[in-house]
Design an enzyme around this catalytic site. Structure first.
Site, PDB file in Angstrom:
ATOM      1  N   GLU A  90       0.972  -1.176  -0.033  1.00 52.04           N
ATOM      2  CA  GLU A  90       0.047   0.260   0.036  1.00 52.04           C
ATOM      3  C   GLU A  90       0.899   1.174   0.165  1.00 52.04           C
ATOM      4  O   GLU A  90       2.097   1.315   0.433  1.00 52.04           O
ATOM      5  CB  GLU A  90      -0.860  -0.168   1.257  1.00 52.04           C
ATOM      6  N   CYS A 119       2.907   8.428   1.803  1.00 50.92           N
ATOM      7  CA  CYS A 119       3.231   7.271   2.422  1.00 50.92           C
ATOM      8  C   CYS A 119       3.557   6.095   1.820  1.00 50.92           C
ATOM      9  O   CYS A 119       2.757   5.376   1.059  1.00 50.92           O
ATOM     10  CB  CYS A 119       2.700   7.219   3.738  1.00 50.92           C
ATOM     11  N   CYS A 126       6.284  -7.350   7.188  1.00 54.16           N
ATOM     12  CA  CYS A 126       7.221  -6.919   7.868  1.00 54.16           C
ATOM     13  C   CYS A 126       7.929  -8.264   8.886  1.00 54.16           C
ATOM     14  O   CYS A 126       6.897  -8.934   9.330  1.00 54.16           O
ATOM     15  CB  CYS A 126       7.142  -5.736   8.725  1.00 54.16           C
ATOM     16  N   CYS A 130       6.009  -5.894  15.494  1.00 55.08           N
ATOM     17  CA  CYS A 130       5.394  -5.259  16.613  1.00 55.08           C
ATOM     18  C   CYS A 130       4.092  -5.719  16.686  1.00 55.08           C
ATOM     19  O   CYS A 130       3.375  -5.568  15.909  1.00 55.08           O
ATOM     20  CB  CYS A 130       5.723  -3.786  16.172  1.00 55.08           C
ATOM     21  N   CYS A 133       0.846  -3.663  15.210  1.00 51.99           N
ATOM     22  CA  CYS A 133       1.028  -3.079  14.023  1.00 51.99           C
ATOM     23  C   CYS A 133       0.466  -4.319  13.102  1.00 51.99           C
ATOM     24  O   CYS A 133       0.983  -5.493  13.103  1.00 51.99           O
ATOM     25  CB  CYS A 133       2.563  -2.769  13.596  1.00 51.99           C
ATOM     26  N   SER A 208      11.624   6.044   8.450  1.00 50.44           N
ATOM     27  CA  SER A 208      10.938   5.705   9.750  1.00 50.44           C
ATOM     28  C   SER A 208      11.899   4.219   9.850  1.00 50.44           C
ATOM     29  O   SER A 208      11.204   3.337   9.231  1.00 50.44           O
ATOM     30  CB  SER A 208       9.660   5.603   9.706  1.00 50.44           C
ATOM     31  N   SER A 231      10.985   4.541  15.861  1.00 54.39           N
ATOM     32  CA  SER A 231       9.630   4.313  16.388  1.00 54.39           C
ATOM     33  C   SER A 231      10.028   3.671  17.933  1.00 54.39           C
ATOM     34  O   SER A 231      10.570   2.590  17.960  1.00 54.39           O
ATOM     35  CB  SER A 231       9.121   3.123  15.457  1.00 54.39           C
ATOM     36  N   HIS A 233       8.109   3.960  21.138  1.00 55.71           N
ATOM     37  CA  HIS A 233       6.884   3.490  21.714  1.00 55.71           C
ATOM     38  C   HIS A 233       7.051   3.130  23.195  1.00 55.71           C
ATOM     39  O   HIS A 233       5.729   2.749  24.049  1.00 55.71           O
ATOM     40  CB  HIS A 233       6.299   2.404  21.024  1.00 55.71           C
ATOM     41  N   ASN A 307      -3.803   3.250  16.250  1.00 58.83           N
ATOM     42  CA  ASN A 307      -4.930   2.750  15.480  1.00 58.83           C
ATOM     43  C   ASN A 307      -5.096   1.265  16.005  1.00 58.83           C
ATOM     44  O   ASN A 307      -4.405   0.658  15.500  1.00 58.83           O
ATOM     45  CB  ASN A 307      -4.471   2.582  13.976  1.00 58.83           C
ATOM     46  N   CYS A 350      -1.353   2.400   9.039  1.00 59.50           N
ATOM     47  CA  CYS A 350      -0.136   1.392   8.738  1.00 59.50           C
ATOM     48  C   CYS A 350      -0.742   0.100   8.576  1.00 59.50           C
ATOM     49  O   CYS A 350      -0.791  -0.581   9.510  1.00 59.50           O
ATOM     50  CB  CYS A 350       0.643   1.744   9.865  1.00 59.50           C
TER      51      CYS A 350
HETATM   52  N1  SAH Z   1       8.986  -0.052   9.889  1.00 57.67           N
HETATM   53  C1  SAH Z   1       9.177   1.292  10.130  1.00 57.67           C
HETATM   54  C2  SAH Z   1       8.207   2.282   9.147  1.00 57.67           C
HETATM   55  C3  SAH Z   1       6.750   1.749   8.954  1.00 57.67           C
HETATM   56  S1  SAH Z   1       5.586   1.539  10.307  1.00 57.67           S
HETATM   57  C4  SAH Z   1       8.955   1.558  11.510  1.00 57.67           C
HETATM   58  O1  SAH Z   1       8.349   0.805  12.415  1.00 57.67           O
HETATM   59  O2  SAH Z   1       9.078   2.638  12.032  1.00 57.67           O
HETATM   60  C5  SAH Z   1       5.383   3.529  10.538  1.00 57.67           C
HETATM   61  C6  SAH Z   1       4.960   3.937  11.934  1.00 57.67           C
HETATM   62  O3  SAH Z   1       3.630   3.403  12.284  1.00 57.67           O
HETATM   63  C7  SAH Z   1       5.864   3.480  12.960  1.00 57.67           C
HETATM   64  O4  SAH Z   1       6.147   4.409  13.829  1.00 57.67           O
HETATM   65  C8  SAH Z   1       4.860   2.413  13.571  1.00 57.67           C
HETATM   66  O5  SAH Z   1       5.392   2.088  14.861  1.00 57.67           O
HETATM   67  C9  SAH Z   1       3.583   3.057  13.514  1.00 57.67           C
HETATM   68  N2  SAH Z   1       2.679   2.133  13.561  1.00 57.67           N
HETATM   69  C10 SAH Z   1       2.418   0.728  13.239  1.00 57.67           C
HETATM   70  N3  SAH Z   1       1.141   0.417  13.851  1.00 57.67           N
HETATM   71  C11 SAH Z   1       0.583   1.469  14.466  1.00 57.67           C
HETATM   72  C12 SAH Z   1      -0.879   1.422  14.903  1.00 57.67           C
HETATM   73  N4  SAH Z   1      -1.485   0.466  14.827  1.00 57.67           N
HETATM   74  N5  SAH Z   1      -1.233   2.364  15.466  1.00 57.67           N
HETATM   75  C13 SAH Z   1      -0.293   3.761  15.381  1.00 57.67           C
HETATM   76  N6  SAH Z   1       0.936   3.647  15.069  1.00 57.67           N
HETATM   77  C14 SAH Z   1       1.358   2.585  14.252  1.00 57.67           C
HETATM   78 FE1  SF4 Z   2       7.417  -3.547  10.902  1.00 63.58          FE
HETATM   79 FE2  SF4 Z   2       7.256  -1.044  11.533  1.00 63.58          FE
HETATM   80 FE3  SF4 Z   2       4.983  -2.529  11.577  1.00 63.58          FE
HETATM   81 FE4  SF4 Z   2       7.229  -2.904  13.616  1.00 63.58          FE
HETATM   82  S1  SF4 Z   2       5.747  -0.910  13.288  1.00 63.58           S
HETATM   83  S2  SF4 Z   2       6.072  -4.427  12.508  1.00 63.58           S
HETATM   84  S3  SF4 Z   2       8.706  -2.468  12.287  1.00 63.58           S
HETATM   85  S4  SF4 Z   2       6.140  -2.227   9.676  1.00 63.58           S
END
Ligand code: SAH
Ligand code: SF4
Length: 359
Positions: A90, A119, A126, A130, A133, A208, A231, A233, A307, A350
């Site tokens: 996406e 974006c 991935c 996490c 995510c 990121s 990231s 958190h 989210n 995301c």
């Molecule tokens: N893998 C990289 C970039 C993609 S994720 C990273 O983790 O930084 C982009 C951003 O969205 C990251 O900061 C990630 O932690 C955040 N993210 C992922 N899932 C999310 C969610 N459910 N709610 C809010 N932010 C989220």
């Molecule tokens: Fe991958 Fe970024 Fe999602 Fe973590 S937050 S699973 S590193 S896409």
């Protein structure tokens, strides 16, 4: 082969092999990245025989557009791109502000009118896992090639040109971990950055990362002008490990130390991403702990209410708690922005839509 996978030097070499004059490489490059041609017939600046040869050797589209949902807020467009091997990625265009907008304020909206932030994804799925995510919940499918990363940008650039607009900012915050696919991500940025081609300024990119320490250091050594976001958190290793398996390999201290190195090498500010999860990482106590760890570092915190995703029970922090988190950080000297995500009604957060399709 996808035409966007070619670097300018690879294109030059190929045309040499084809016994074409060297200026043809420039003509094709300009056709692709300045005229934004998306099909070989459009290259009327080169002879028909060469157009045919291009058509024979290259594909000009990286994916087919699968689903297109328009958010009822009218600001978010979200196609899903299906790659030839059926993997789905996406790329989301945000019409105002960043992928997650500031807490709505008429002034900010006005100032940001011409901002078009895109974006993009760097991997299908991935590997970092996490828990909050949707992309992490899908697992790793494969790396994208540099051309597949570039193609997401070209798709929107072509679309916006028709409306007399252009992409103003690019964030590598879609699916995937860009530093796990370091070479292709950087090659894509370099290709888009080329002054003789798309000429997209390095400072208008943001990369990121989940916090892969060796790559942060490498990125710092390369002294790129690209913005860096981490990231984080969580402010505590145990808590971070519970939601981000990567913390087993790279502890918070190591990540922050690498960030200090980055600032020393580049003089640039680091952004820390913080998904506010109700009752988990949104208390004033956590904010104070975070502020203590970030003291003296040129940085700011970008906090976004979580989210919600199907695979994780955490809930978003409400606005009031989010503002308290921000105030606590700022009282301790760490600048913080609270952003509200747009497009939640079409699951434009995301990785959410593709994740849904896979589950
Ligand atoms: N893998 C990289 C970039 C993609 S994720 C990273 O983790 O930084 C982009 C951003 O969205 C990251 O900061 C990630 O932690 C955040 N993210 C992922 N899932 C999310 C969610 N459910 N709610 C809010 N932010 C989220
Ligand atoms: Fe991958 Fe970024 Fe999602 Fe973590 S937050 S699973 S590193 S896409």
């Amino acid at each position: 082969m996808l035409i966007y996978d070619l670097s300018f030097s690879a294109l030059t070499n190929l045309l040499k092999e084809w016994n074409e004059p060297t200026y043809r490489a420039k003509q094709i490059w300009q056709g692709l990245y300045q005229q934004l041609y998306y099909s070989p017939e459009q290259f009327t600046n080169v002879p028909k025989a060469l157009r045919d040869k291009l058509a024979e050797h290259f594909t000009f589209s990286a994916f087919t557009v699968k689903t297109y949902l328009d958010s009822s807020d009218g600001f978010t467009r979200k196609p899903l791109f299906e790659l030839p091997d059926k993997q789905v990625i996406e790329a989301v265009l945000m019409r105002y502000g960043d992928p997650a907008d500031y807490v709505p304020s008429p002034a900010a909206e006005k100032g940001n009118k011409k901002r078009r932030t895109l974006c993009i994804s760097t991997q299908a799925g991935c590997a970092m896992g996490c828990v909050f995510c949707a992309t992490g919940q899908m697992g790793f499918k494969r790396h994208l090639t540099s051309g597949e990363i570039v193609a997401q940008v070209m798709y929107y650039a072509q679309m916006l040109r028709g409306m007399n607009e252009s992409v103003t900012n690019i964030v590598l915050m879609g699916m995937g971990e860009p530093f796990h696919n370091y070479d292709n991500s950087m090659a894509a940025i370099d290709r888009l950055n080329d002054p003789d081609g798309f000429n997209f300024g390095a400072r208008r990119f943001t990369i990121s990362t989940v916090g892969l320490v060796p790559q942060i250091r490498r990125f710092a050594d390369e002294k790129r002008q690209v913005n860096l976001a981490i990231s984080l958190h969580a402010a505590d290793d145990e808590e971070r490990l519970a939601i981000m398996p990567v913390n087993k390999r790279y502890k918070i201290d190591d990540v922050i130390e690498a960030c200090r190195y980055y600032v020393a090498q580049t003089g640039r500010r680091v952004t820390f991403e913080w998904a506010l999860i109700n009752g988990v990482n949104d208390t004033p106590e956590v904010a104070r702990k975070l502020a203590a760890r970030l003291q003296g570092l040129l940085c700011h915190v970008n906090a976004i209410p979580l989210n919600p995703t199907a695979g994780y029970e955490g809930r978003a922090t409400d606005r009031q708690r989010a503002l308290l988190f921000k105030e606590t950080l700022e009282q301790a000297g760490i600048p913080c922005t609270i952003r509200m995500r747009r497009g939640i009604d079409i699951q434009a957060g995301c990785g959410q839509l593709a994740g849904g399709l896979h589950s």
